[in-house]
Design a protein around this motif. Structure first.
Motif, PDB file in Angstrom:
ATOM      1  N   ILE A  78       0.760  -1.259  -0.210  1.00 45.01           N
ATOM      2  CA  ILE A  78      -0.062  -0.217  -0.011  1.00 45.01           C
ATOM      3  C   ILE A  78       0.883   1.261   0.016  1.00 45.01           C
ATOM      4  O   ILE A  78       0.601   2.296  -0.735  1.00 45.01           O
ATOM      5  N   GLY A  79       1.877   1.287   0.831  1.00 42.68           N
ATOM      6  CA  GLY A  79       2.744   2.278   0.861  1.00 42.68           C
ATOM      7  C   GLY A  79       3.432   2.574  -0.529  1.00 42.68           C
ATOM      8  O   GLY A  79       3.508   3.766  -1.012  1.00 42.68           O
ATOM      9  N   VAL A  80       3.823   1.586  -1.170  1.00 41.75           N
ATOM     10  CA  VAL A  80       4.445   1.676  -2.341  1.00 41.75           C
ATOM     11  C   VAL A  80       3.441   2.348  -3.581  1.00 41.75           C
ATOM     12  O   VAL A  80       3.690   3.032  -4.421  1.00 41.75           O
ATOM     13  N   VAL A 110       3.589  -5.363  -6.957  1.00 42.43           N
ATOM     14  CA  VAL A 110       2.992  -3.815  -7.219  1.00 42.43           C
ATOM     15  C   VAL A 110       2.802  -3.447  -8.485  1.00 42.43           C
ATOM     16  O   VAL A 110       1.949  -3.008  -8.769  1.00 42.43           O
ATOM     17  N   ALA A 111       3.814  -3.817  -9.495  1.00 45.72           N
ATOM     18  CA  ALA A 111       3.549  -3.262 -10.592  1.00 45.72           C
ATOM     19  C   ALA A 111       2.687  -3.847 -11.462  1.00 45.72           C
ATOM     20  O   ALA A 111       1.933  -3.600 -12.583  1.00 45.72           O
ATOM     21  N   SER A 112       2.375  -5.225 -11.297  1.00 45.05           N
ATOM     22  CA  SER A 112       1.431  -6.029 -12.093  1.00 45.05           C
ATOM     23  C   SER A 112      -0.055  -5.609 -11.485  1.00 45.05           C
ATOM     24  O   SER A 112      -0.837  -5.958 -12.305  1.00 45.05           O
ATOM     25  N   THR A 113      -0.131  -4.991 -10.399  1.00 38.68           N
ATOM     26  CA  THR A 113      -1.490  -4.716 -10.158  1.00 38.68           C
ATOM     27  C   THR A 113      -1.808  -3.179 -10.062  1.00 38.68           C
ATOM     28  O   THR A 113      -2.916  -2.781 -10.073  1.00 38.68           O
ATOM     29  N   THR A 139       5.345 -13.327  -8.522  1.00 41.86           N
ATOM     30  CA  THR A 139       5.450 -12.317  -7.677  1.00 41.86           C
ATOM     31  C   THR A 139       4.454 -12.441  -6.502  1.00 41.86           C
ATOM     32  O   THR A 139       3.616 -13.234  -6.551  1.00 41.86           O
ATOM     33  N   GLY A 140       4.696 -11.737  -5.526  1.00 35.37           N
ATOM     34  CA  GLY A 140       3.561 -11.883  -4.427  1.00 35.37           C
ATOM     35  C   GLY A 140       4.044 -11.254  -3.051  1.00 35.37           C
ATOM     36  O   GLY A 140       5.191 -10.698  -2.628  1.00 35.37           O
ATOM     37  N   ILE A 141       3.343 -11.528  -1.964  1.00 38.59           N
ATOM     38  CA  ILE A 141       3.699 -10.938  -0.873  1.00 38.59           C
ATOM     39  C   ILE A 141       3.209 -12.045   0.088  1.00 38.59           C
ATOM     40  O   ILE A 141       2.092 -13.087  -0.143  1.00 38.59           O
TER      41      ILE A 141
END
Length: 356
Positions: A78-80, A110-113, A139-141
């Protein structure tokens, strides 16, 4: 070194990284270049990278996140995302992820979404990210302490492997990446496994070719099965128990967190033992793999109480189907088998084997 072609992108090496990257920027003419770093790569890698980046009049914004697996979270995402919005990112912007696996995993997500997808490029700076995290488009978290529960498979525009970044890497981080290289040998190439386990020491002068060979192994698997419907599952050898161990040690305040490779090394020994029970792996191969891994990795104490919590975390593994835990095991070195089912009793036996 010759570039490696994936299904949708290219992986470039050392000096070619910057010529190809700068040509890409010149041709694409992005509106803004964003560079995502963590606190370590901001200090040790960003100055060197920016010296070789030719952006012309295109503005550059650097975004810094804390380092460490515990920060691969939705809050940091969210910050990014908010920073991208604040600096007027649009769909013609690009995001360059300069860092280890946490940065490349989170930055790629982040970039993908963001705005349903902007271009991103991975410049991995750790051995682990070079041979694993940056290749294949995952990618993921993490979700709480659970590894990689949220994400997408989406390859970046390019990957740049500059092994000079490894000069500043601590030894434990080098060793962590080495675990994934050992895994590539175990699931694909007995000769590569033999080479890795007969190095007198991990010497940077030997690493370029070994890194290249490791990426070739992973890429050969990923290109055949980009969405992990079958063959790509073999890359999870050691990870079913390894991820559960990593999550447990990360979330338990009484434990010293393990690096990814340290946990995967334990997982590989455990799952090699399971291979003898389920897939007919020979006892000689078990002992060879055990001793080969323990040449580099120290044993970690895992108590009976720890084992209960670790086994409980197995139910969150992404390979599970219909609540059945699925393992990748070995029939022989270089011969993996997917979708193996084992009993709780066999898992506890594997822990006993590791401990004793």
């Amino acid at each position: 070194m010759k570039a490696i072609r994936t299904n949708n992108t290219n992986i470039f090496f050392n000096s070619d990284v910057y010529s190809e990257l700068n040509q890409f920027i010149q041709e694409k003419q992005p509106s803004i270049i964003f560079i995502l770093v963590d606190t370590n790569t901001h200090d040790y890698c960003l100055p060197q990278f920016q010296q070789r980046l030719e952006s012309g009049d295109i503005p550059i914004e650097v975004m810094e996140m804390p380092d460490g697996e515990e920060h691969k979270t939705l809050d940091i995402c969210i910050g990014v995302w908010e920073a991208l919005s604040e600096y007027n990112a649009d769909r013609q912007s690009i995001l360059i992820n300069l860092g280890g696996g946490v940065v490349t995993d989170l930055g790629g997500f982040v970039a993908s979404t963001f705005m349903r997808g902007i271009t991103y490029i991975n410049i991995p700076t750790s051995l682990l990210a070079m041979v694993d995290a940056s290749v294949g488009g995952k990618t993921g978290i993490d979700l709480g302490g659970l590894k990689n529960q949220v994400g997408v498979i989406n390859e970046g525009a390019m990957v740049g492997i500059d092994t000079s970044f490894l000069d500043s890497l601590p030894r434990n981080e080098m060793v962590s990446g080495f675990a994934e290289m050992l895994k590539h040998g175990l699931i694909s190439d007995k000769n590569y496994w033999y080479t890795l386990t007969h190095l007198e020491q991990l010497d940077l002068s030997d690493l370029d070719q070994l890194i290249y060979d490791s990426i070739v192994i992973k890429n050969n698997v990923v290109t055949k099965d980009p969405k992990e419907k079958g063959l790509r599952k073999i890359l999870n050898f050691g990870h079913t128990l390894g991820h559960a161990i990593e999550s447990y040690f990360l979330e338990n305040g009484d434990k010293t967190p393990l690096l990814h490779g340290e946990a995967i090394a334990i997982g590989m020994i455990l799952e090699t033992y399971l291979s003898t029970k389920v897939c007919g792996l020979s006892h000689e191969a078990l002992e060879e793999i055990n001793s080969g891994i323990l040449k580099t990795f120290s044993k970690v104490e895992i108590t009976k109480e720890d084992q209960k919590y670790i086994m409980d975390l197995l139910r969150y593994d992404k390979k599970n189907s219909h609540s059945v835990i699925k393992f990748v095991l070995l029939e022989a070195i270089g011969q993996p088998k997917i979708d193996c089912v084992v009993t709780n009793e066999q898992i506890l036996e594997a822990f006993d084997y590791y401990s004793n």
